[in-house]
Design a protein around this motif. Structure first.
Motif, short mmCIF file in Angstrom:
data_model
loop_
_atom_site.label_atom_id
_atom_site.label_comp_id
_atom_site.label_asym_id
_atom_site.label_seq_id
_atom_site.Cartn_x
_atom_site.Cartn_y
_atom_site.Cartn_z
N LEU A 77 53.82 13.31 21.05
CA LEU A 77 53.43 13.72 22.41
C LEU A 77 53.83 15.17 22.79
CD1 LEU A 77 55.18 10.63 23.97
CD2 LEU A 77 52.90 10.81 23.47
N ASN A 78 54.92 15.84 22.13
CA ASN A 78 55.31 17.24 22.54
C ASN A 78 55.38 17.92 21.21
OD1 ASN A 78 56.58 19.18 23.08
ND2 ASN A 78 57.83 18.22 24.80
N LYS A 79 54.79 19.08 20.99
CA LYS A 79 54.76 19.89 19.59
C LYS A 79 55.81 20.88 19.91
CE LYS A 79 51.43 17.29 18.34
NZ LYS A 79 51.75 16.05 17.50
N GLY A 80 56.73 21.05 20.80
CA GLY A 80 57.75 21.85 20.98
C GLY A 80 58.86 21.85 20.09
N PRO A 81 59.81 22.70 20.17
CA PRO A 81 60.92 22.46 19.06
C PRO A 81 61.91 21.60 19.63
CG PRO A 81 60.92 24.62 20.45
CD PRO A 81 59.62 23.92 20.77
N VAL A 82 62.63 20.99 18.48
CA VAL A 82 63.54 19.98 18.98
C VAL A 82 65.14 20.58 18.86
CG1 VAL A 82 64.56 17.60 18.17
CG2 VAL A 82 62.21 18.37 17.57
N LEU A 83 65.51 20.47 20.12
CA LEU A 83 67.04 21.17 20.18
C LEU A 83 68.05 20.05 20.46
CD1 LEU A 83 65.09 23.73 20.75
CD2 LEU A 83 66.99 24.18 22.48
N TYR A 84 68.82 20.20 19.66
CA TYR A 84 70.15 19.14 19.62
C TYR A 84 71.24 19.84 20.35
CZ TYR A 84 74.23 16.78 18.28
OH TYR A 84 75.49 16.11 18.33
N MET A 85 71.58 19.27 21.58
CA MET A 85 72.57 19.98 22.33
C MET A 85 73.79 19.62 21.68
SD MET A 85 71.01 20.96 25.12
CE MET A 85 69.91 21.14 23.83
N ALA A 115 52.52 23.04 26.70
CA ALA A 115 53.83 23.63 26.06
C ALA A 115 54.91 22.62 26.47
CB ALA A 115 53.83 25.04 26.48
N GLY A 116 55.96 22.65 25.45
CA GLY A 116 56.82 21.90 25.70
C GLY A 116 58.17 22.00 24.76
N ILE A 117 59.18 21.34 24.97
CA ILE A 117 60.46 21.46 24.32
C ILE A 117 61.19 19.77 24.27
CG2 ILE A 117 61.83 21.85 26.29
CD1 ILE A 117 63.48 24.18 24.35
N ILE A 118 61.68 19.77 23.11
CA ILE A 118 62.40 18.18 23.03
C ILE A 118 63.88 18.36 22.97
CG2 ILE A 118 62.61 16.29 21.51
CD1 ILE A 118 59.85 16.98 20.41
N LEU A 119 64.60 17.67 23.94
CA LEU A 119 65.96 17.97 23.97
C LEU A 119 66.85 16.75 23.52
CD1 LEU A 119 66.11 19.74 27.66
CD2 LEU A 119 66.23 20.66 25.20
N LEU A 120 67.55 16.83 22.48
CA LEU A 120 68.43 15.53 22.14
C LEU A 120 69.91 15.44 22.46
CD1 LEU A 120 68.77 13.27 20.06
CD2 LEU A 120 69.15 14.72 18.11
N CYS A 121 70.31 14.52 23.09
CA CYS A 121 71.64 14.43 23.65
C CYS A 121 72.54 13.68 22.67
CB CYS A 121 71.57 13.72 24.81
SG CYS A 121 70.45 14.44 26.27
N GLY A 122 73.55 14.09 22.36
CA GLY A 122 74.40 13.33 21.56
C GLY A 122 75.41 12.59 22.39
N ARG A 123 76.21 11.77 21.45
CA ARG A 123 77.26 10.96 22.32
C ARG A 123 78.42 10.66 21.34
NH1 ARG A 123 78.48 10.01 27.74
NH2 ARG A 123 77.01 11.11 28.90
N TYR A 124 79.43 10.08 21.76
CA TYR A 124 80.78 9.75 20.96
C TYR A 124 80.96 10.90 20.17
CZ TYR A 124 77.90 5.51 21.58
OH TYR A 124 77.45 4.22 22.25
N GLU A 125 81.27 11.18 18.84
CA GLU A 125 81.70 12.30 18.08
C GLU A 125 80.52 12.92 17.57
OE1 GLU A 125 84.69 13.34 17.84
OE2 GLU A 125 85.18 11.83 19.13
#
Ligand code: SAM
Length: 225
Positions: A77-85, A115-125
């Motif tokens: 759905l979104n061809k933008g870069p994947v950014l891991y926070m 245009a777009g961007i994908i933001l990945l949110c971590g949790r725990y460690e």
């Protein structure tokens, strides 16, 4: 511009998206924000998403499979870069934000819709390293401190990038003369004052009440930090 946010706590975003400039930008279709629950991609019993780290140590890690499958689905759905926070990532600054905006504000392919961007949110460690190696384009930190999750960082990134989208800020000019901008030579902005003229015995500098534009401009230049 399209933002896709991947999280195991999708409700965290609700109130922020329903207020002020971001709300108006969504309503005006200047930005689109899609929040995806990573948990729904889990193939484990009870949609489990975490497991203890191999090699031992405290806490849990987010497992690779649900995140990887979620990223793959969202990339359709979104061809933008994947950014891991991540606190280990490149530091977010105004200059980095501008660079990122340029990178993700053009459709990735000719004919691609948004245009777009994908933001990945971590949790725990944090998350299994293999997801980072296989499916993440960049790790991005919002500061040298550790938060409980990537949701606040994702909101920060979404907010700072949205301000670059034409039409999101009421007055485009307000973006030009701001802290860290080229117009202010990368410096921090001068002080501002508004009504009343005297507050608790403190007066507004006379020059700002003078109506003398050149002198006001000079005062502001002299008070950049
Ligand atoms: N164990 C990790 C470390 O020492 O680098 C910290 C994990 S932190 C408790 C959980 C999640 O919060 C991370 O996976 C990341 O997504 C997010 N996070 C925490 N601090 C952050 C920061 N300064 N910038 C961006 N994301 C952050």
């Amino acid at each position: 511009m399209r933002f896709d946010i991947l999280t195991i706590f999708p409700n965290i975003f609700d109130s922020y998206l329903e207020e002020s400039i971001i709300k108006r930008a969504i309503q005006a279709e200047k930005i689109e924000i899609h929040v995806h629950d990573i948990r729904t991609f889990s193939k484990e019993r009870h949609h489990k998403v975490d497991a203890p780290p191999f090699g031992g140590g405290p806490g849990m890690l987010m497992m690779a499979q649900p995140i990887y499958d979620c990223i793959r689905a969202v990339k359709k759905l979104n061809k933008g870069p994947v950014l891991y926070m991540s606190p280990r990532g490149t530091m977010l600054t105004q200059a980095k934000a501008e660079k990122l905006y340029k990178q993700c504000s053009k459709p990735a392919k000719k004919g691609a819709k948004k245009a777009g961007i994908i933001l990945l949110c971590g949790r725990y460690e944090g998350i299994d390293q293999r997801v980072i190696d296989l499916a993440v384009d960049e790790e991005l930190s919002i500061g040298k401190y550790v938060l409980t999750g990537g949701e606040l960082p994702a909101m920060v990134v979404m907010d700072v990038l949205s301000r670059f989208v034409p039409g999101v800020l009421g007055e485009e000019a307000s973006m030009e003369e701001e802290s860290f901008s080229k117009a202010l030579k990368g410096k921090k902005e001068y002080p501002h004052f508004t009504q009343p003229r005297v507050f608790k015995g403190e007066s507004v500098p006379d020059v700002l009440l003078s109506g003398h534009h050149a002198k006001i401009k000079q005062w502001r230049q002299d008070h950049l930090q």
